[in-house]
Scaffold this motif. Structure first.
Motif, PDB file in Angstrom:
ATOM      1  N   HIS A  41       0.828  -1.203   0.000  1.00 44.99           N
ATOM      2  CA  HIS A  41       0.000   0.000   0.000  1.00 44.99           C
ATOM      3  C   HIS A  41       0.868   1.261   0.000  1.00 44.99           C
ATOM      4  N   LEU A  42       1.876   1.301   0.829  1.00 43.66           N
ATOM      5  CA  LEU A  42       2.742   2.472   0.891  1.00 43.66           C
ATOM      6  C   LEU A  42       3.431   2.718  -0.445  1.00 43.66           C
ATOM      7  N   ALA A  43       3.895   1.646  -1.073  1.00 44.45           N
ATOM      8  CA  ALA A  43       4.594   1.792  -2.351  1.00 44.45           C
ATOM      9  C   ALA A  43       3.662   2.282  -3.452  1.00 44.45           C
ATOM     10  N   SER A  44       2.433   1.798  -3.456  1.00 48.14           N
ATOM     11  CA  SER A  44       1.499   2.194  -4.512  1.00 48.14           C
ATOM     12  C   SER A  44       0.931   3.588  -4.281  1.00 48.14           C
ATOM     13  N   ILE A  49       8.122   8.792  -3.439  1.00 55.38           N
ATOM     14  CA  ILE A  49       9.070   8.725  -2.322  1.00 55.38           C
ATOM     15  C   ILE A  49       9.297   7.313  -1.810  1.00 55.38           C
ATOM     16  N   VAL A  50       8.578   6.325  -2.342  1.00 56.65           N
ATOM     17  CA  VAL A  50       8.678   4.956  -1.829  1.00 56.65           C
ATOM     18  C   VAL A  50       8.932   3.996  -2.982  1.00 56.65           C
ATOM     19  N   GLN A  51       9.852   3.079  -2.753  1.00 52.20           N
ATOM     20  CA  GLN A  51      10.093   1.987  -3.692  1.00 52.20           C
ATOM     21  C   GLN A  51      10.169   0.692  -2.898  1.00 52.20           C
ATOM     22  N   LEU A  52       9.352  -0.286  -3.266  1.00 58.38           N
ATOM     23  CA  LEU A  52       9.329  -1.576  -2.579  1.00 58.38           C
ATOM     24  C   LEU A  52       9.964  -2.638  -3.449  1.00 58.38           C
ATOM     25  N   ALA A  53      10.823  -3.428  -2.837  1.00 56.48           N
ATOM     26  CA  ALA A  53      11.475  -4.535  -3.543  1.00 56.48           C
ATOM     27  C   ALA A  53      11.689  -5.662  -2.546  1.00 56.48           C
ATOM     28  N   THR A  54      12.218  -6.757  -3.024  1.00 59.74           N
ATOM     29  CA  THR A  54      12.646  -7.856  -2.162  1.00 59.74           C
ATOM     30  C   THR A  54      14.106  -8.157  -2.473  1.00 59.74           C
ATOM     31  N   THR A  55      14.770  -8.769  -1.523  1.00 60.01           N
ATOM     32  CA  THR A  55      16.162  -9.133  -1.808  1.00 60.01           C
ATOM     33  C   THR A  55      16.226 -10.260  -2.838  1.00 60.01           C
ATOM     34  N   GLN A  56      15.105 -10.927  -3.036  1.00 56.10           N
ATOM     35  CA  GLN A  56      15.047 -11.937  -4.110  1.00 56.10           C
ATOM     36  C   GLN A  56      15.055 -11.240  -5.479  1.00 56.10           C
ATOM     37  N   SER A  57      14.238 -10.190  -5.621  1.00 57.73           N
ATOM     38  CA  SER A  57      14.185  -9.493  -6.906  1.00 57.73           C
ATOM     39  C   SER A  57      15.423  -8.629  -7.139  1.00 57.73           C
ATOM     40  N   LEU A  58      15.992  -8.082  -6.091  1.00 58.93           N
ATOM     41  CA  LEU A  58      17.149  -7.206  -6.246  1.00 58.93           C
ATOM     42  C   LEU A  58      18.440  -7.970  -6.479  1.00 58.93           C
ATOM     43  N   PHE A  59      18.613  -9.079  -5.743  1.00 52.07           N
ATOM     44  CA  PHE A  59      19.920  -9.735  -5.712  1.00 52.07           C
ATOM     45  C   PHE A  59      19.876 -11.202  -6.115  1.00 52.07           C
ATOM     46  N   GLY A  60      18.697 -11.691  -6.482  1.00 55.39           N
ATOM     47  CA  GLY A  60      18.588 -13.081  -6.906  1.00 55.39           C
ATOM     48  C   GLY A  60      18.745 -14.089  -5.800  1.00 55.39           C
ATOM     49  N   LEU A  61      18.431 -13.700  -4.562  1.00 56.80           N
ATOM     50  CA  LEU A  61      18.577 -14.634  -3.452  1.00 56.80           C
ATOM     51  C   LEU A  61      17.458 -15.671  -3.462  1.00 56.80           C
ATOM     52  N   PRO A  62      17.716 -16.855  -2.936  1.00 57.99           N
ATOM     53  CA  PRO A  62      16.640 -17.841  -2.753  1.00 57.99           C
ATOM     54  C   PRO A  62      15.754 -17.429  -1.575  1.00 57.99           C
ATOM     55  N   LEU A  82      11.965  -1.695   1.881  1.00 54.93           N
ATOM     56  CA  LEU A  82      11.299  -0.461   1.481  1.00 54.93           C
ATOM     57  C   LEU A  82      12.330   0.660   1.483  1.00 54.93           C
ATOM     58  N   GLN A  83      12.451   1.359   0.369  1.00 58.92           N
ATOM     59  CA  GLN A  83      13.342   2.517   0.294  1.00 58.92           C
ATOM     60  C   GLN A  83      12.495   3.776   0.312  1.00 58.92           C
ATOM     61  N   ALA A 120       7.936   3.372   8.659  1.00 58.60           N
ATOM     62  CA  ALA A 120       7.716   3.519   7.217  1.00 58.60           C
ATOM     63  C   ALA A 120       6.420   4.264   6.939  1.00 58.60           C
ATOM     64  N   ASN A 121       5.369   3.874   7.635  1.00 63.19           N
ATOM     65  CA  ASN A 121       4.078   4.529   7.464  1.00 63.19           C
ATOM     66  C   ASN A 121       4.152   6.003   7.854  1.00 63.19           C
TER      67      ASN A 121
END
Length: 528
Positions: A41-44, A49-62, A82-83, A120-121
């Protein structure tokens, strides 16, 4: 006989204030699914000012284990990051300071999870109404990992699939016993992708702010203090002061000391690794884990830049999962000691202190006083992001195409400094920053001075300050190893020649930190 004096017309630049209406929403614990929904919700709602990612999508982690996702479907557990920053201006600012807030390496320690999510909120919902929050978001990159140990948070477990993430870092740890968890790998990748200056890692089970050292090599017969003890103690003191007690029965102001003295030493702890892996290399060996498909050896081979952040341990509460009635509400965040205060507002304040302290900021303005002394412009200024102000110096120039020149304060003008401890002609020496022991963002100290200006039609004025000079020198008491201070945070505070660059990110030191610029127009008027 009439006298003449200059009159200055100044473009007003109002002081950013803590403001805006605050609700009474009660804070509560979050499931993994609820937390995921909030983050999405915060990202959308604020993609500016907000970018949401996962370390899986950013760095290819399992992934580690399965969790109930934002749609209540059983899916692999994702490690969200969350950035929060002004994304438009950050594209052109490689020197914007970066810091990380980690909610939970141990999933059963719940206050940190709630604090990170509510922080974050808070940064998002108050960006348009709160001058302080807007400045923080515009001038910092805040990385928030509320569920660092995602599977542990989802299952209310200390470990990640039986392995303790806070023994999983390559500092005084066996190569086969580090980087076994996705939680630790996520943290490692975030350090490697940024140039972090300050990291807060929340835990629970006692009340403490712990800093380096917390490792066995610096325990028996060796000083427990690090080369950065001065800055670490200063920042921890400010964080404890602003956090308060949360008005929770049994709480007390956070005790603070080295982890070896206040908590206990560990092998492979995040805090010592995050502070020293780039420079205290005798205790760092690349990891060779056998789980999750292994981990590239190069991922734990570090250069001189990426792993030298002040990584501070915050033990939030005596109980790992305090009762809901003690968590507090939104009304308590800016109301320490009043209704709504609790564990979560207390630690949100602590995190806000960390975000502010990562870099000094000087705000100067004109108090709209009628000028009675020829060529003198009264100014007021505050120094944020600092504990001690060592010196304030006024500067002027005609326009942006001209170099800054040093001006002087006129103490005969009736606007002598209100707050400094000592003075000297032309400069103001000594005083309190916003994070001194007697101040806070709710009651910031104000400096005052009347600046002698040259005879010119158009001028620009600013204030330069030196702050926290003691951070860049070694502690007076015993410490180990016998090195100069090592964190980016301390070295950038007062060392004008310090520069560290890594993957497009830069930390640049300043001997002086300069305020916003005040343009003035000098005219003539007569008075009796």
């Amino acid at each position: 006989r009439a006298r003449t004096a200059r009159r200055a017309r100044i473009a007003m630049n109002p002081l950013p204030t803590i403001g805006g209406q605050i609700g009474n929403r009660l804070f509560h614990d979050y499931s993994y699914s609820q937390a995921s929904r909030l983050l999405h919700h915060l990202a959308s709602s604020r993609p500016d000012i907000v970018q949401l990612a996962t370390t899986q999508s950013l760095f290819g982690l399992p992934t580690a284990g399965e969790c109930m996702d934002e749609n209540n479907a059983r899916k692999p557990c994702l490690n969200y990051v969350l950035q929060v920053t002004n994304r438009t201006s950050s594209l052109h600012d490689p020197e914007r300071p970066e810091l990380l807030i980690s909610g939970a390496l141990h999933g059963d320690e719940r206050v940190g999870v709630i604090t990170a999510l509510e922080l974050a909120n808070w940064l998002v919902i108050r960006y348009d109404v709160d001058g302080w929050i807007r400045r923080l978001v515009d001038s910092r990159v805040v990385l928030i990992s509320p569920m660092t140990n995602a599977h542990g948070v989802a299952s209310h477990a200390r470990t990640e699939l039986g392995i303790d993430p806070n023994r999983d870092f390559p500092f005084d740890q066996l190569p086969t016993n580090c980087m076994q968890t996705i939680a630790a790998r996520s943290v490692n990748e975030l350090y490697r992708a940024h140039l972090l200056q300050l990291v807060v890692t929340f835990h629970g089970g006692m009340q403490a702010i712990g800093y380096n050292w917390g490792a066995f090599p610096y325990l028996n017969g060796v000083p427990h203090r690090s080369p950065d003890d001065t800055s670490m103690h200063s920042i921890a003191t400010a964080m404890s002061h602003f956090a308060g007690t949360g008005s929770v029965p049994g709480n007390r102001p956070y005790p603070l000391a080295t982890m070896n003295d206040l908590v206990y030493p560990v092998h492979g702890g995040m805090e010592d690794w995050g502070y020293a892996a780039s420079w205290d290399v005798s205790y760092v060996r690349p990891c060779t884990p056998r789980v999750h498909g292994g981990y590239a050896l190069s991922k734990t081979q570090y250069g001189q830049a990426e792993i030298r952040a002040f990584t501070v341990l915050v033990e939030t509460a005596d109980r790992k999962a305090p009762s809901a009635s003690t968590l507090g509400s939104e009304a308590g965040v800016y109301g320490p000691g009043r209704a709504g205060d609790g564990h979560v507002p207390r630690n949100m304040r602590l995190a806000l202190a960390a975000i502010d302290l990562v870099q000094p900021y000087v705000h100067v303005w004109h108090p709209s006083e009628r000028l009675r002394v020829a060529g003198c412009v009264p100014l007021r200024w505050e120094v944020w992001g600092a504990v001690v102000v060592d010196e304030s110096v006024p500067v002027w120039r005609i326009s942006e195409s001209h170099a800054w020149a040093t001006a002087t304060f006129d103490y005969s003008a009736g606007t002598t400094p209100q707050q400094p401890q000592s003075t000297g002609f032309g400069v103001i020496r000594g005083g309190d920053g916003v994070w001194s022991s007697t101040a806070s963002p709710f009651n910031p100290p104000v400096f005052a001075g009347c600046v002698q200006v040259p005879a010119a039609t158009q001028l620009q004025l600013a204030i330069r300050v030196r702050v926290d000079g003691g951070w860049s020198v070694v502690p007076q008491n015993s410490y180990a190893p016998r090195r100069q201070p090592q964190t980016h945070l301390a070295l950038a505070r007062a060392n004008g020649s310090y520069v560290s660059e890594y993957k497009g990110h830069r930390v640049r030191g300043h001997r002086y930190w300069q305020s916003n610029t005040l343009p003035i127009t000098v005219g003539r008027f007569r008075f009796h």
